[in-house]
Design a protein around this motif. Structure first.
Motif, PDB file in Angstrom:
ATOM      1  N   PHE A  22      -0.611  -0.748  -0.860  1.00 28.13           N
ATOM      2  CA  PHE A  22      -0.157  -1.917  -1.617  1.00 28.13           C
ATOM      3  C   PHE A  22       1.059  -1.552  -2.466  1.00 28.13           C
ATOM      4  O   PHE A  22       1.989  -2.334  -2.606  1.00 28.13           O
ATOM      5  N   ARG A  23       1.029  -0.357  -3.013  1.00 29.75           N
ATOM      6  CA  ARG A  23       2.155   0.121  -3.826  1.00 29.75           C
ATOM      7  C   ARG A  23       3.449   0.168  -3.008  1.00 29.75           C
ATOM      8  O   ARG A  23       4.539   0.029  -3.550  1.00 29.75           O
ATOM      9  N   LEU A  24       3.301   0.346  -1.690  1.00 32.52           N
ATOM     10  CA  LEU A  24       4.460   0.408  -0.791  1.00 32.52           C
ATOM     11  C   LEU A  24       4.769  -0.929  -0.138  1.00 32.52           C
ATOM     12  O   LEU A  24       5.703  -1.022   0.658  1.00 32.52           O
ATOM     13  N   GLY A  25       3.951  -1.933  -0.428  1.00 34.15           N
ATOM     14  CA  GLY A  25       4.151  -3.234   0.212  1.00 34.15           C
ATOM     15  C   GLY A  25       3.534  -3.321   1.594  1.00 34.15           C
ATOM     16  O   GLY A  25       3.803  -4.258   2.338  1.00 34.15           O
ATOM     17  N   LEU A  26       2.705  -2.364   1.955  1.00 30.74           N
ATOM     18  CA  LEU A  26       2.043  -2.330   3.265  1.00 30.74           C
ATOM     19  C   LEU A  26       0.648  -2.945   3.131  1.00 30.74           C
ATOM     20  O   LEU A  26      -0.368  -2.284   3.296  1.00 30.74           O
ATOM     21  N   TYR A  27       0.605  -4.223   2.828  1.00 29.59           N
ATOM     22  CA  TYR A  27      -0.654  -4.896   2.501  1.00 29.59           C
ATOM     23  C   TYR A  27      -1.615  -4.943   3.680  1.00 29.59           C
ATOM     24  O   TYR A  27      -2.799  -4.638   3.530  1.00 29.59           O
ATOM     25  N   ALA A 105       4.302   6.398   6.602  1.00 35.70           N
ATOM     26  CA  ALA A 105       4.016   6.091   5.193  1.00 35.70           C
ATOM     27  C   ALA A 105       2.510   5.968   4.969  1.00 35.70           C
ATOM     28  O   ALA A 105       1.975   6.483   3.976  1.00 35.70           O
ATOM     29  N   GLU A 106       1.816   5.307   5.885  1.00 36.41           N
ATOM     30  CA  GLU A 106       0.361   5.188   5.764  1.00 36.41           C
ATOM     31  C   GLU A 106      -0.301   6.556   5.910  1.00 36.41           C
ATOM     32  O   GLU A 106      -1.281   6.860   5.217  1.00 36.41           O
ATOM     33  N   MET A 107       0.225   7.406   6.801  1.00 36.71           N
ATOM     34  CA  MET A 107      -0.320   8.756   6.969  1.00 36.71           C
ATOM     35  C   MET A 107      -0.149   9.547   5.669  1.00 36.71           C
ATOM     36  O   MET A 107      -1.064  10.289   5.261  1.00 36.71           O
ATOM     37  N   PHE A 108       0.981   9.375   5.008  1.00 39.39           N
ATOM     38  CA  PHE A 108       1.192  10.011   3.707  1.00 39.39           C
ATOM     39  C   PHE A 108       0.117   9.546   2.718  1.00 39.39           C
ATOM     40  O   PHE A 108      -0.511  10.359   2.038  1.00 39.39           O
ATOM     41  N   CYS A 109      -0.093   8.236   2.649  1.00 32.25           N
ATOM     42  CA  CYS A 109      -1.120   7.675   1.751  1.00 32.25           C
ATOM     43  C   CYS A 109      -2.511   8.221   2.098  1.00 32.25           C
ATOM     44  O   CYS A 109      -3.301   8.546   1.205  1.00 32.25           O
ATOM     45  N   ASP A 110      -2.794   8.317   3.390  1.00 31.06           N
ATOM     46  CA  ASP A 110      -4.080   8.810   3.872  1.00 31.06           C
ATOM     47  C   ASP A 110      -4.299  10.262   3.446  1.00 31.06           C
ATOM     48  O   ASP A 110      -5.376  10.623   2.968  1.00 31.06           O
TER      49      ASP A 110
END
Length: 176
Positions: A22-27, A105-110
């Motif tokens: 969400f912080r990245l806009g990847l809702y 980006a999601e992999m980074f978050c993960d």
């Protein structure tokens, strides 16, 4: 007991990834992240092999020689580089395909969320990068550009902190 502990771990991990996405806009990615962990193949293996400080997939792999949960998971979740393996066009066998930036980006978050969940109070911003380095030499099926990008993000996290890493991803990668 392991049922509730595993469920709590999955919920905590997904909540952190959702917050970061969400912080990245990847809702959409934040809402859908790792929903396959609730499927019977993944969930019951997670309960059976729950350890609390790292993925139960390792224990399943040691027990039966492979991880059915991981095979199921990586085939359904685009934030894992293993999802992006295909036969090369020049007949070189299976190769890594460069991942779209929103999944990197999601992999980074993960990876950040997993490090925080598994390391708990001992977490440092260097942990996701150290974990990345541990498997780097064996990670032959990750596309070199994907590997370089992820590594640069983890180094930014390590050296400059979360705010700088998220700002960079948002500004330089996702919203060019």
């Amino acid at each position: 007991m392991r049922f509730w502990e595993h469920l709590k771990t999955v919920h905590r991990h997904r909540a952190l990834v959702r917050k970061y996405c969400f912080r990245l806009g990847l809702y959409r990615q934040g809402l859908l992240h790792d929903l396959s962990k609730y499927s019977p193949t993944e969930f019951w293996a997670g309960v059976k092999y729950f350890q609390g400080d790292h993925s139960p997939n390792d224990a399943q792999r040691r027990d039966i020689g492979y991880s059915a949960a991981w095979l199921h998971h990586k085939g359904r979740n685009r934030h894992h580089f293993e999802y992006w393996n295909d036969y090369g066009l020049q007949g070189q066998g299976v190769v890594g395909v460069e991942m779209p930036v929103q999944y990197v980006a999601e992999m980074f978050c993960d990876r950040l969320a997993a490090s925080k969940v598994y390391r708990g109070r001992d977490f440092t911003p260097e942990d996701p990068y150290r974990f990345f380095l541990r498997g780097k030499e064996k990670r032959i099926l990750m596309h070199p550009a994907t590997s370089d990008l992820l590594e640069s993000l983890l180094i930014k996290l390590r050296d400059e902190g979360e705010d700088a890493a998220f700002c960079y991803i948002r500004r330089e990668l996702l919203h060019r």
